[in-house]
Design an enzyme around this catalytic site. Structure first.
Site, mmCIF file in Angstrom:
data_model
loop_
_atom_site.group_PDB
_atom_site.id
_atom_site.type_symbol
_atom_site.label_atom_id
_atom_site.label_comp_id
_atom_site.label_asym_id
_atom_site.label_seq_id
_atom_site.Cartn_x
_atom_site.Cartn_y
_atom_site.Cartn_z
ATOM 1 N N SER A 1 7.545 3.738 12.755
ATOM 2 C CA SER A 1 8.481 4.860 12.615
ATOM 3 C C SER A 1 9.264 5.032 13.903
ATOM 4 O O SER A 1 8.748 4.769 14.997
ATOM 5 C CB SER A 1 7.720 6.159 12.314
ATOM 6 O OG SER A 1 8.581 7.284 12.382
ATOM 7 N N TYR B 1 1.234 12.194 14.696
ATOM 8 C CA TYR B 1 1.860 11.192 13.831
ATOM 9 C C TYR B 1 2.569 10.132 14.671
ATOM 10 O O TYR B 1 2.416 8.928 14.442
ATOM 11 C CB TYR B 1 2.850 11.874 12.892
ATOM 12 C CG TYR B 1 3.683 10.927 12.061
ATOM 13 C CD1 TYR B 1 3.145 10.337 10.921
ATOM 14 C CD2 TYR B 1 4.998 10.634 12.404
ATOM 15 C CE1 TYR B 1 3.897 9.461 10.154
ATOM 16 C CE2 TYR B 1 5.756 9.766 11.644
ATOM 17 C CZ TYR B 1 5.208 9.186 10.512
ATOM 18 O OH TYR B 1 5.960 8.319 9.763
ATOM 19 N N SER C 1 5.347 5.823 -4.607
ATOM 20 C CA SER C 1 6.544 6.645 -4.442
ATOM 21 C C SER C 1 7.245 6.279 -3.132
ATOM 22 O O SER C 1 6.720 5.520 -2.316
ATOM 23 C CB SER C 1 6.197 8.140 -4.431
ATOM 24 O OG SER C 1 5.412 8.467 -3.289
ATOM 25 N N GLY C 2 8.440 6.835 -2.952
ATOM 26 C CA GLY C 2 9.151 6.710 -1.693
ATOM 27 C C GLY C 2 9.420 5.281 -1.268
ATOM 28 O O GLY C 2 9.806 4.423 -2.068
ATOM 29 N N ILE C 3 9.220 5.014 0.029
ATOM 30 C CA ILE C 3 9.502 3.692 0.586
ATOM 31 C C ILE C 3 8.636 2.617 -0.052
ATOM 32 O O ILE C 3 9.116 1.529 -0.381
ATOM 33 C CB ILE C 3 9.309 3.713 2.119
ATOM 34 C CG1 ILE C 3 10.387 4.583 2.780
ATOM 35 C CG2 ILE C 3 9.338 2.301 2.697
ATOM 36 C CD1 ILE C 3 10.166 4.840 4.255
ATOM 37 N N GLY C 4 7.365 2.898 -0.251
ATOM 38 C CA GLY C 4 6.472 1.902 -0.843
ATOM 39 C C GLY C 4 6.918 1.471 -2.227
ATOM 40 O O GLY C 4 6.927 0.279 -2.546
ATOM 41 N N THR D 1 0.854 -1.189 0.000
ATOM 42 C CA THR D 1 0.000 0.000 0.000
ATOM 43 C C THR D 1 0.892 1.241 0.000
ATOM 44 O O THR D 1 1.999 1.228 0.516
ATOM 45 C CB THR D 1 -0.935 0.029 1.214
ATOM 46 O OG1 THR D 1 -0.162 0.080 2.417
ATOM 47 C CG2 THR D 1 -1.828 -1.212 1.243
ATOM 48 N N GLY D 2 0.387 2.308 -0.609
ATOM 49 C CA GLY D 2 1.217 3.501 -0.756
ATOM 50 C C GLY D 2 2.433 3.200 -1.614
ATOM 51 O O GLY D 2 3.546 3.633 -1.305
ATOM 52 N N GLY D 3 2.221 2.462 -2.703
ATOM 53 C CA GLY D 3 3.331 1.950 -3.490
ATOM 54 C C GLY D 3 3.747 2.793 -4.670
ATOM 55 O O GLY D 3 4.533 2.333 -5.500
#
Length: 247
Positions: free
Chosen positions: A136, A149, A16-19, A12-14
């Site tokens: 995190s 957060y 950009s970035g870490i995903g 999920t959230g794939g």
């Protein structure tokens, strides 16, 4: 043979970035990856970069979008072996500045969205599957204006332990990864283009190795937790923070 050959993954959230880095790593190791995110154009570009991937646009805070994601996985007919619950949101607000909207948005995506991302995957998870939750290092400290957060990520760390216990009977391992200061597009999204360089320099100054991490470095840690190399690791939290919270 590649370590994820023939396996099915969801990130999920794939887009950009870490995903995106994790999706690329899973695919490079032989998996077919289903990626989801809210922006279809970015998701389509990500699929091209990943290679063996299927895009399913959606928001993890919307249960109907999660249902569509898992219906696509179900239609492939091979169940689900790897789940990286990564999608999340972040924003700065001190105690004085927190609004109901800020609180609800953060917890609806980071906590509620992740809970139902994992819950709705349960019927598809194959025996021996691996679930990795993106927490995190901020869950462990008290950085000013990052309280909501941080609290949401601490909740995910707690859920990781409970889910690991609840799913161990099916041979499913649940672990968490806790990135530190990672150089991703999210930094610009939070503070804007003009302030990004200064904020990144401030982050890097607090890391013992003297720099921010890369998404690929987090992806390497996630791949370890997803693989048989971590077969005796359960309910753990792997820090990928350059020593920030360790030294």
């Amino acid at each position: 043979m590649k370590q994820f050959e023939g396996k099915t993954a969801v990130v999920t959230g794939g887009s950009s970035g870490i995903g995106l880095a994790v999706a690329e790593r899973f695919a490079a190791e032989g998996a077919h990856v289903f990626v989801t995110g809210r922006r279809k154009d970015e998701l389509d570009a990500a699929v091209e970069a990943i290679g063996s991937a299927t895009a399913v646009p959606g928001d993890i805070a919307d249960p109907a979008d999660l249902d569509r994601l898992y219906e696509a996985v179900r239609a492939r007919g091979k169940g689900l072996d790897l789940l990286f619950a990564n999608a999340g949101t972040a924003g700065f607000a001190t105690l004085e500045q927190i609004t109901p909207e800020h609180f609800d948005t953060t917890f609806n995506v980071n906590v509620r969205g992740t809970v139902f991302t994992v819950q709705k995957a349960l019927p598809l998870l194959n025996e021996g599957a691996s679930v990795i939750i993106n927490s995190s290092v901020r869950a462990d400290d008290g950085i000013e204006a990052f309280g909501t957060y941080a609290a949401s990520k601490a909740a995910l760390r707690s859920y990781t332990r409970t889910w690991a216990n609840e799913l161990k009977g099916r041979g499913i391992r649940v672990n968490a990864v806790s990135p530190g200061a990672i150089d991703t597009p999210a930094v610009v999204g939070m503070v804007g283009e003009e302030k990004a360089a200064a904020v990144k320099a401030e982050f890097a100054a607090k890391v013992p190795v003297g720099r921010m991490g890369t998404p690929a470095e987090v992806a390497a840690a996630v791949a370890f937790l997803a693989s048989d190399q971590s077969s005796f690791v359960l309910g753990a939290n792997l820090y990928v923070d350059g020593g920030e919270n360790q030294l």
